[in-house]
Design an enzyme around this catalytic site. Structure first.
Site, PDB file in Angstrom:
ATOM      1  N   ASP A 197      42.930  46.798  11.722  1.00  0.00           N
ATOM      2  CA  ASP A 197      41.919  47.659  11.108  1.00  0.00           C
ATOM      3  C   ASP A 197      41.423  47.033   9.810  1.00  0.00           C
ATOM      4  O   ASP A 197      40.219  46.919   9.563  1.00  0.00           O
ATOM      5  CB  ASP A 197      42.554  49.030  10.833  1.00  0.00           C
ATOM      6  N   LYS A 218      53.739  40.527   9.926  1.00  0.00           N
ATOM      7  CA  LYS A 218      54.499  40.547   8.667  1.00  0.00           C
ATOM      8  C   LYS A 218      55.989  40.556   9.047  1.00  0.00           C
ATOM      9  O   LYS A 218      56.785  41.379   8.574  1.00  0.00           O
ATOM     10  CB  LYS A 218      54.110  41.805   7.858  1.00  0.00           C
ATOM     11  N   ASP A 247      49.214  38.638   4.798  1.00  0.00           N
ATOM     12  CA  ASP A 247      48.601  38.409   3.479  1.00  0.00           C
ATOM     13  C   ASP A 247      47.953  37.029   3.426  1.00  0.00           C
ATOM     14  O   ASP A 247      46.830  36.860   2.935  1.00  0.00           O
ATOM     15  CB  ASP A 247      49.610  38.615   2.326  1.00  0.00           C
ATOM     16  N   TYR A 293      49.787  53.876  13.494  1.00  0.00           N
ATOM     17  CA  TYR A 293      48.793  54.805  14.040  1.00  0.00           C
ATOM     18  C   TYR A 293      49.390  55.758  15.062  1.00  0.00           C
ATOM     19  O   TYR A 293      48.682  56.609  15.610  1.00  0.00           O
ATOM     20  CB  TYR A 293      47.644  54.028  14.690  1.00  0.00           C
TER      21      TYR A 293
END
Ligand code: NAD
Length: 341
Positions: free
Chosen positions: A230, A173, A206, A126
């Site tokens: 988000d 991640k 995930d 972002y």
């Protein structure tokens, strides 16, 4: 007792003005007097003031310390940059807090979900740093800093302590983005050591999505970076009846801007069909923030009671009430809930 507060109001666009108007009716019914400093943002501001995010709007939030913002449209792809992201960055509203809770009476996949997403709000993808390296190749920079990661982790653990929560799960991640998400995780682990009474766990993003869908009850506070936060916020909202019912806050050291998880839903603008619940509960979070705890509780209780009874509900929740009709039911219920409530 009527107390007066000053705050900036940004009515946004799309369904924004409708859900904002609904919210003001409920606040008024709860006897909270807010002197609103109405300011423009987004395309409306650009057309009349020549800037998407006018300095006078930011100045107003700085002056009052608190803002309530309805959603604003950000065109996909070509077009202007996100004003929402602009506000968060300009005011350093580094923590996005989104409580996701089952509301009895709202059709949902699970009962008793009660978790909070704490999302870093100022960096990651972002940061908006994209460029064309050569024709046909675009690079988007994912910025992760130790300072911002530590700061959001501290916020999440402090939030857990302050709100009677017992567990923080960091979502990342770092198996793939070893440097950036690795730094986020390292910073989080350092902070976790200082809060031995709070259980600390980690999940790859995930797997976190899978776990949320399969068994959301294992989550308490989810701490994550901007983009994952988000996506996870919307996913989690889907577990408790959709984004029409989930409130949110953007909190910084000096200022706070309260906004629901949902967007401006431009197709529904002016149709009087949007569910104002998320925005009303967002305003209740704002009231809590400014110390109006009793009024916040009263509004929450009224909204929950109307939803629990299920006689008046908007289309997204399987009913056929308009925004105005639902709001009137909440106003009536606010009047019925004892003021000390
Ligand atoms: P959206 O949240 O506007 O709408 C997605 C779907 O959610 C809608 O089709 C509708 O079915 C449902 N929905 C949303 N709000 C609802 C409500 N109050 N009551 C009932 N149902 C509701 O998301 P989008 O379509 O991805 O985005 C539309 C615009 O909003 C985009 O320009 C996006 O950038 C912007 N946006 C703004 C904010 C913000 O201002 N904070 C947040 C998210 C998206």
């Amino acid at each position: 007792m009527i107390t007066s507060h000053k705050a900036t109001l940004m009515e946004g666009d799309g369904i924004g003005p409708e859900v904002a108007a609904a919210t003001l009716r409920v606040l008024e019914a709860a006897g909270v007097e807010v002197e609103w400093d109405r300011r423009l943002v987004g395309a409306i501001a650009r057309d009349s003031l020549g800037a998407l995010l006018p300095e006078e709007t930011l100045e107003s939030i700085r002056k009052h310390g608190v803002g309530l913002k309805a959603p604003i449209t950000t065109p996909v792809g070509e077009g202007f940059p996100s004003v929402n992201v602009g506000i968060r960055q300009a005011l350093d509203l580094y923590a996005c807090v989104r409580p996701v809770k089952t509301i009895p009476g709202v059709p949902a996949r699970y009962d008793d979900v009660d978790l909070v997403v704490v999302r870093e709000n100022t960096e990651d993808l972002y940061a908006g740093k994209e460029h064309e390296v050569v024709r046909g190749v675009i690079e988007s920079l994912k910025i992760i800093t130790e300072v911002a990661s530590t700061r959001i982790a501290e916020f999440a653990f402090r939030y857990a302590i302050g709100n009677g929560r017992s567990k923080v799960t960091a979502v990342h991640k770092a198996n793939i983005m070893k440097l950036s998400d690795g730094l986020f995780l390292e910073s989080t682990r350092e902070v976790a050591k200082q809060y031995p009474t709070i259980e600390y766990t980690e999940l790859i993003v995930d797997n976190a999505c899978l776990q949320l869908v399969m068994n959301p009850h294992q989550f308490d506070v989810i701490l994550t970076s901007n983009l994952y936060g988000d996506i996870i916020s919307d996913l989690a909202a889907g577990l408790v009846g959709g984004i029409g019912v989930v409130p949110g806050a953007n909190i910084g050291t000096d200022y706070a801007v309260f906004e629901a998880v949902h967007g401006s839903w431009p197709e529904a603008a002016g149709k009087n069909i949007a569910n104002p619940t998320a925005m009303i509960l967002t305003a209740a979070m704002m009231l809590q923030h400014v110390g109006e705890r009793a009024a916040a509780r009263r509004i929450e209780t009224a909204v929950h009671e109307v939803l629990r009874r299920g006689e008046v509900k908007t289309d997204d929740l399987g009913g056929n009430a308009s925004t105005d009709e639902f709001t009137s039911a909440v106003v009536e219920m606010v009047n019925a809930v004892p003021a000390a409530g």
